[in-house]
Enzyme design. Structure first.
Site, PDB file in Angstrom:
ATOM      1  N   SER A 170     -10.780  -1.371   3.614  1.00  0.00           N
ATOM      2  CA  SER A 170      -9.946  -1.595   4.805  1.00  0.00           C
ATOM      3  C   SER A 170      -9.533  -0.238   5.356  1.00  0.00           C
ATOM      4  O   SER A 170      -9.011   0.586   4.622  1.00  0.00           O
ATOM      5  CB  SER A 170      -8.670  -2.349   4.442  1.00  0.00           C
ATOM      6  OG  SER A 170      -8.958  -3.605   3.913  1.00  0.00           O
ATOM      7  N   GLU A 201      -4.798   2.855   6.664  1.00  0.00           N
ATOM      8  CA  GLU A 201      -4.532   2.833   5.228  1.00  0.00           C
ATOM      9  C   GLU A 201      -5.253   4.044   4.623  1.00  0.00           C
ATOM     10  O   GLU A 201      -4.757   4.666   3.684  1.00  0.00           O
ATOM     11  CB  GLU A 201      -5.090   1.530   4.646  1.00  0.00           C
ATOM     12  CG  GLU A 201      -5.002   1.467   3.143  1.00  0.00           C
ATOM     13  CD  GLU A 201      -5.762   0.293   2.538  1.00  0.00           C
ATOM     14  OE1 GLU A 201      -5.484  -0.852   2.899  1.00  0.00           O
ATOM     15  OE2 GLU A 201      -6.611   0.539   1.673  1.00  0.00           O
ATOM     16  N   ARG A 244       0.834  -1.219   0.000  1.00  0.00           N
ATOM     17  CA  ARG A 244       0.000   0.000   0.000  1.00  0.00           C
ATOM     18  C   ARG A 244       0.869   1.269   0.000  1.00  0.00           C
ATOM     19  O   ARG A 244       0.557   2.259   0.657  1.00  0.00           O
ATOM     20  CB  ARG A 244      -0.939   0.042   1.212  1.00  0.00           C
ATOM     21  CG  ARG A 244      -1.958  -1.059   1.272  1.00  0.00           C
ATOM     22  CD  ARG A 244      -2.922  -1.041   0.096  1.00  0.00           C
ATOM     23  NE  ARG A 244      -4.022  -1.956   0.308  1.00  0.00           N
ATOM     24  CZ  ARG A 244      -3.994  -3.254  -0.008  1.00  0.00           C
ATOM     25  NH1 ARG A 244      -2.918  -3.770  -0.565  1.00  0.00           N
ATOM     26  NH2 ARG A 244      -5.055  -4.006   0.207  1.00  0.00           N
TER      27      ARG A 244
HETATM   28  N1  EPU Z   1     -10.194 -11.888   9.970  1.00  0.00           N
HETATM   29  C1  EPU Z   1     -10.841 -12.058  11.171  1.00  0.00           C
HETATM   30  N2  EPU Z   1     -11.780 -11.154  11.541  1.00  0.00           N
HETATM   31  C2  EPU Z   1     -12.125 -10.109  10.761  1.00  0.00           C
HETATM   32  C3  EPU Z   1     -11.450  -9.920   9.540  1.00  0.00           C
HETATM   33  C4  EPU Z   1     -10.482 -10.819   9.159  1.00  0.00           C
HETATM   34  O1  EPU Z   1     -10.599 -12.987  11.905  1.00  0.00           O
HETATM   35  O2  EPU Z   1     -12.996  -9.322  11.154  1.00  0.00           O
HETATM   36  C5  EPU Z   1      -9.168 -12.874   9.581  1.00  0.00           C
HETATM   37  C6  EPU Z   1      -9.765 -14.081   8.940  1.00  0.00           C
HETATM   38  O3  EPU Z   1      -9.050 -15.203   9.341  1.00  0.00           O
HETATM   39  C7  EPU Z   1      -9.499 -13.856   7.450  1.00  0.00           C
HETATM   40  C8  EPU Z   1      -8.195 -13.095   7.470  1.00  0.00           C
HETATM   41  O4  EPU Z   1      -8.245 -12.306   8.676  1.00  0.00           O
HETATM   42  O5  EPU Z   1      -9.405 -15.057   6.784  1.00  0.00           O
HETATM   43  C9  EPU Z   1      -7.946 -12.184   6.321  1.00  0.00           C
HETATM   44  O6  EPU Z   1      -9.104 -11.392   6.087  1.00  0.00           O
HETATM   45  P1  EPU Z   1      -9.432 -10.857   4.620  1.00  0.00           P
HETATM   46  O7  EPU Z   1      -9.253 -11.912   3.624  1.00  0.00           O
HETATM   47  O8  EPU Z   1     -10.741 -10.160   4.660  1.00  0.00           O
HETATM   48  O9  EPU Z   1      -8.247  -9.828   4.346  1.00  0.00           O
HETATM   49  P2  EPU Z   1      -7.749  -8.569   5.155  1.00  0.00           P
HETATM   50  O10 EPU Z   1      -6.343  -8.845   5.546  1.00  0.00           O
HETATM   51  O11 EPU Z   1      -8.680  -8.183   6.217  1.00  0.00           O
HETATM   52  C10 EPU Z   1      -6.740  -7.500   2.982  1.00  0.00           C
HETATM   53  C11 EPU Z   1      -6.750  -6.190   2.245  1.00  0.00           C
HETATM   54  C12 EPU Z   1      -8.051  -6.017   1.496  1.00  0.00           C
HETATM   55  C13 EPU Z   1      -8.209  -7.177   0.524  1.00  0.00           C
HETATM   56  C14 EPU Z   1      -8.156  -8.498   1.315  1.00  0.00           C
HETATM   57  C15 EPU Z   1      -8.166  -9.678   0.397  1.00  0.00           C
HETATM   58  C16 EPU Z   1      -5.366  -4.687   3.524  1.00  0.00           C
HETATM   59  C17 EPU Z   1      -5.308  -3.486   4.421  1.00  0.00           C
HETATM   60  N3  EPU Z   1      -6.572  -5.101   3.172  1.00  0.00           N
HETATM   61  O12 EPU Z   1      -7.751  -7.459   3.972  1.00  0.00           O
HETATM   62  O13 EPU Z   1      -7.979  -4.831   0.743  1.00  0.00           O
HETATM   63  O14 EPU Z   1      -9.429  -7.108  -0.168  1.00  0.00           O
HETATM   64  O15 EPU Z   1      -6.937  -8.552   2.066  1.00  0.00           O
HETATM   65  O16 EPU Z   1      -6.959  -9.809  -0.252  1.00  0.00           O
HETATM   66  O17 EPU Z   1      -4.320  -5.205   3.150  1.00  0.00           O
HETATM   67  C18 EPU Z   1      -8.471  -2.520   0.971  1.00  0.00           C
HETATM   68  O18 EPU Z   1      -7.263  -2.329   0.990  1.00  0.00           O
HETATM   69  O19 EPU Z   1      -9.309  -1.576   1.047  1.00  0.00           O
HETATM   70  C19 EPU Z   1      -8.959  -3.870   0.884  1.00  0.00           C
HETATM   71  C20 EPU Z   1     -10.261  -4.124   0.925  1.00  0.00           C
END
Ligand code: EPU
Length: 336
Positions: free
Chosen positions: A235, A332, A163
């Site tokens: 996010s 972010e 990012r």
């Molecule tokens: N999780 C939880 N609780 C929650 C959210 C997540 O336990 O409330 C755990 C779960 O185990 C889940 C894991 O975290 O499997 C990862 O969650 P998710 O796949 O939703 O990904 P994220 O790390 O929360 C990042 C990006 C997103 C992107 C997703 C998918 C960042 C800051 N965010 O989110 O990007 O869509 O991965 O690749 O890196 C954005 O930047 O606006 C964005 C939406």
């Protein structure tokens, strides 16, 4: 190019926060951009370049000029066996992903339904489901605001990180991006490294690009609020990247810790998981809230949130996560 005054920004930020821009300019063409640069307006007052407005939180009126990129032309060309797609900064990323796949230019599929525009994809190095914009960006064409001179930044000049790019770092507010070139391929190869994606496509031997796009869209919309339902900026925080020893310290007390491999000697921790552990998922503070399906997303809970509500909630979340895990979350989203 027309300069408007006293323009409401509510419909130009996905949080749906009310704020007024003293001056406002929409850039719809190359000529508009040239006029803006020649006017010297950006040298006279504070400015903010806005794409889809999906990553900003306005905490007050903007006492300067807001420039909204609405130029959205797309051109396809060849580069050896590859396809080069040049898209203007205001093009909505999700539309670009679908148009490219429909034309047989592959590589962007995992960014389907990602909020934001082409210009932001380079500034932010947006990423999702195992793909980051930097993996497909060939170069970025931009104008230096001080001199009006055009410059092409090759991928390696952009200092891309998680990012992060030179346009958010060293050259912040020095350049305005007109277009981004992506290097794509004429043959589709699914990138299914991301677990949720692989699970959703399990059973399909050779998914098509359209199937991958559909699945990603479903997964994404199952975790993010529809803009018409609740405002948000996707996010809100970055996932913190920490040294292995920090990860090991936390996982000893919290074996359920969700983490991913990062660069050598580091781990990327799931901020959403930590926020959830702190009991914030689905909770509101004032008019702002933590989304009930994904704790990394802060929302405009009742449609009445001001930037101050979001900042206050973010502060409470950061403080709780720090107290419990000793890790500092960094937004972010850009707080204006
Ligand atoms: N999780 C939880 N609780 C929650 C959210 C997540 O336990 O409330 C755990 C779960 O185990 C889940 C894991 O975290 O499997 C990862 O969650 P998710 O796949 O939703 O990904 P994220 O790390 O929360 C990042 C990006 C997103 C992107 C997703 C998918 C960042 C800051 N965010 O989110 O990007 O869509 O991965 O690749 O890196 C954005 O930047 O606006 C964005 C939406």
């Amino acid at each position: 190019m027309t300069i408007e005054h006293g323009v409401s920004l509510k419909k130009y930020n996905t949080f749906g926060i009310e704020a007024t821009a003293k001056d406002y300019v929409a850039i719809r063409s190359h000529d508009d951009l040239m006029q803006l640069l020649q006017s010297g307006l950006l040298l006279k007052e504070p400015f903010l370049i806005l794409g889809g407005g999906s990553n900003v939180v306005f905490t007050r009126d903007f006492d300067g000029v807001v420039v909204r990129m609405e130029n959205a032309a797309v051109r396809f060309g060849r580069m050896g066996d590859d396809i080069v797609v040049a898209a203007e900064a205001g093009k909505v990323m999700d539309e670009l992903v679908r148009e490219c796949a429909a034309k047989g230019a592959y590589g962007l599929e995992n960014l389907a339904a990602i909020p934001g525009t082409v210009g932001a994809s380079a500034v932010q190095n947006v990423g999702a489901y195992g793909l980051e914009a930097k993996d497909v960006i060939l170069c970025v064409q931009a104008y230096e605001i001080a001199s009006g001179k055009s410059r092409t930044f090759m991928n390696e000049d952009c200092q891309f990180g998680y990012r992060q790019s030179i346009f958010k770092g060293e050259l912040k507010d020095k350049y305005i991006i007109e277009s981004v070139m992506y290097r794509l391929t004429p043959t589709f190869e699914p990138k299914l490294g991301y677990k949720a994606l692989a699970d959703a496509l399990a059973g399909k031997d050779c998914p098509t690009a359209a199937e991958v796009i559909d699945v990603i869209t479903q997964v994404r919309w199952s975790k993010l609020p529809r803009p018409e339902e609740k405002g948000s900026a996707g996010s809100f925080f970055k996932n913190p990247v920490v040294p292995i020893n920090v990860y090991e310290r936390i996982v000893k007390d919290y074996p359920g810790l969700v983490a991913f491999d990062a660069e050598a000697g580091k781990k990327k921790l799931s901020a959403g998981w930590m926020i959830e552990q702190c009991g914030w998922k689905g909770r509101n503070l004032g008019h702002a809230g933590v989304y009930e399906k994904q704790a990394l997303v802060l929302v405009n809970a009742d449609g009445e949130a001001r930037g101050g509500d979001v900042v206050e909630l973010a502060g409470a979340v950061v403080s709780d996560v720090y107290q419990r895990f000793g890790v500092l979350l960094v937004p972010e989203a850009i707080i204006v």
